[in-house]
Write an enzyme that holds these catalytic residues in place. Structure first.
Site, PDB file in Angstrom:
ATOM      1  N   GLY A   1     -47.850  70.524 125.276  1.00  0.00           N
ATOM      2  CA  GLY A   1     -46.495  70.231 124.529  1.00  0.00           C
ATOM      3  C   GLY A   1     -46.539  69.850 123.581  1.00  0.00           C
ATOM      4  O   GLY A   1     -47.731  69.176 123.166  1.00  0.00           O
ATOM      5  N   LEU A   2     -45.924  69.393 122.327  1.00  0.00           N
ATOM      6  CA  LEU A   2     -46.246  69.171 120.973  1.00  0.00           C
ATOM      7  C   LEU A   2     -47.086  67.241 120.759  1.00  0.00           C
ATOM      8  O   LEU A   2     -46.367  66.622 122.087  1.00  0.00           O
ATOM      9  CB  LEU A   2     -45.185  69.311 119.974  1.00  0.00           C
ATOM     10  CG  LEU A   2     -44.764  70.194 119.557  1.00  0.00           C
ATOM     11  CD1 LEU A   2     -43.884  70.477 118.488  1.00  0.00           C
ATOM     12  CD2 LEU A   2     -46.521  70.923 119.151  1.00  0.00           C
ATOM     13  N   SER A   3     -47.861  66.379 120.128  1.00  0.00           N
ATOM     14  CA  SER A   3     -47.363  65.523 120.348  1.00  0.00           C
ATOM     15  C   SER A   3     -45.983  64.797 119.939  1.00  0.00           C
ATOM     16  O   SER A   3     -45.555  65.162 119.010  1.00  0.00           O
ATOM     17  CB  SER A   3     -47.933  64.837 118.929  1.00  0.00           C
ATOM     18  OG  SER A   3     -48.734  63.689 119.178  1.00  0.00           O
ATOM     19  N   GLY A   4     -45.506  63.669 121.172  1.00  0.00           N
ATOM     20  CA  GLY A   4     -44.580  63.319 121.042  1.00  0.00           C
ATOM     21  C   GLY A   4     -43.470  63.503 121.452  1.00  0.00           C
ATOM     22  O   GLY A   4     -41.771  62.948 122.034  1.00  0.00           O
ATOM     23  N   ALA A   5     -44.297  65.071 122.391  1.00  0.00           N
ATOM     24  CA  ALA A   5     -43.300  64.886 122.910  1.00  0.00           C
ATOM     25  C   ALA A   5     -41.982  64.514 124.223  1.00  0.00           C
ATOM     26  O   ALA A   5     -41.235  64.588 125.067  1.00  0.00           O
ATOM     27  CB  ALA A   5     -43.128  66.503 123.329  1.00  0.00           C
ATOM     28  N   GLY A   6     -42.892  63.895 125.127  1.00  0.00           N
ATOM     29  CA  GLY A   6     -43.385  63.106 126.058  1.00  0.00           C
ATOM     30  C   GLY A   6     -43.780  63.577 127.563  1.00  0.00           C
ATOM     31  O   GLY A   6     -43.479  62.560 128.444  1.00  0.00           O
ATOM     32  N   LYS A   7     -44.683  63.749 127.295  1.00  0.00           N
ATOM     33  CA  LYS A   7     -45.672  64.370 128.119  1.00  0.00           C
ATOM     34  C   LYS A   7     -46.506  62.919 128.548  1.00  0.00           C
ATOM     35  O   LYS A   7     -46.348  63.057 129.703  1.00  0.00           O
ATOM     36  CB  LYS A   7     -47.015  65.117 127.474  1.00  0.00           C
ATOM     37  CG  LYS A   7     -46.769  66.160 126.859  1.00  0.00           C
ATOM     38  CD  LYS A   7     -48.015  67.212 126.490  1.00  0.00           C
ATOM     39  CE  LYS A   7     -48.567  66.404 125.453  1.00  0.00           C
ATOM     40  NZ  LYS A   7     -47.828  66.069 123.693  1.00  0.00           N
TER      41      LYS A   7
ATOM     42  N   SER B   1     -52.951  70.670 123.991  1.00  0.00           N
ATOM     43  CA  SER B   1     -53.490  71.950 124.754  1.00  0.00           C
ATOM     44  C   SER B   1     -52.557  73.260 123.955  1.00  0.00           C
ATOM     45  O   SER B   1     -52.091  73.683 124.224  1.00  0.00           O
ATOM     46  CB  SER B   1     -53.920  72.242 126.111  1.00  0.00           C
ATOM     47  OG  SER B   1     -52.213  71.681 127.096  1.00  0.00           O
TER      48      SER B   1
END
Length: 211
Positions: free
Chosen positions: A16-22, A90
């Site tokens: 997921g995008l940077s900051g999404a919560g991964k 990714s």
């Protein structure tokens, strides 16, 4: 001493995008695996880049190389019975699919949040704002593509779910897939930082909760 039969390894791949919560969800999942006395490791974006992929840039070729290196390590860990958690951005489907094919026991989790949400409410370093203003080039989700997974095992929408809700859904899906016997949340409250994710560490050694 309790004997545990040899567990089969698997990889949970948060994308997921940077900051999404991964990283937040990955950190919580790591502690759940530990509470179950499972062998577990995390491979997170910035931490990996500082070590395994030091010197790589952010061209498509370098991004792919970074992901394939993470996938190579994850495959080895998985093969040796480790519950492996990966959370790099990714962005490219083809590379994620290569990693899936190599690992086999692969659970793709798409962590969703929109560009508007990330740039307006989850941009502590101001990177999205700089990218949207053209001050940073090749930023994923702004002027470099992010290819949304077509058939992930799980989608987490962090715009409507709390981290705790996302964790519960992840545990439930892992149970459905046969990787966990129990999907109960075993660890509550503040968690001691694993040292393996990009999350900030409080002076107490716990994960900092971002407001």
């Amino acid at each position: 001493m309790t004997h545990h039969p040899e567990r089969k390894g698997f990889t949970v791949w948060f994308t997921g995008l940077s900051g999404a919560g991964k990283s937040t969800i990955a950190e919580m999942l790591y502690h759940e695996f530990q509470a179950r006395q499972m062998k577990t490791e995390i491979l997170d974006g910035d931490v990996v880049r500082q070590n395994l992929s030091k010197g790589l840039g952010f061209s498509k070729e370098d991004r792919d190389t970074n992901i394939l290196r993470i996938g190579f390590v994850a495959e080895m860990l998985t093969r040796n019975g480790v519950a492996t958690i990966c959370c790099p951005i990714s962005p490219y489907k083809e590379t994620r699919d290569q990693v899936r094919a190599a690992i086999g026991e692969f659970v793709e989790v798409y962590v969703h949040a929109t560009l508007d949400e990330l740039s307006q409410n989850r941009d502590p370093k101001g990177l999205y704002k700089k990218a949207l203003a053209g001050e940073i080039k090749g930023f994923t989700g702004v002027d470099d593509p992010y290819e949304v997974p077509e058939h992930p095992e799980l989608v987490l929408d962090t715009m409507i779910e709390t981290p705790e809700q996302s964790l519960r859904r992840t545990l439930s899906r892992l149970k459905e897939l046969g990787h966990l016997e129990d999907d109960s949340v075993l660890v509550e409250g503040d968690r001691v930082h694993s040292g393996l994710t990009d999350l900030r560490v409080h002076e107490t050694g716990h994960v900092v909760r971002e407001n």
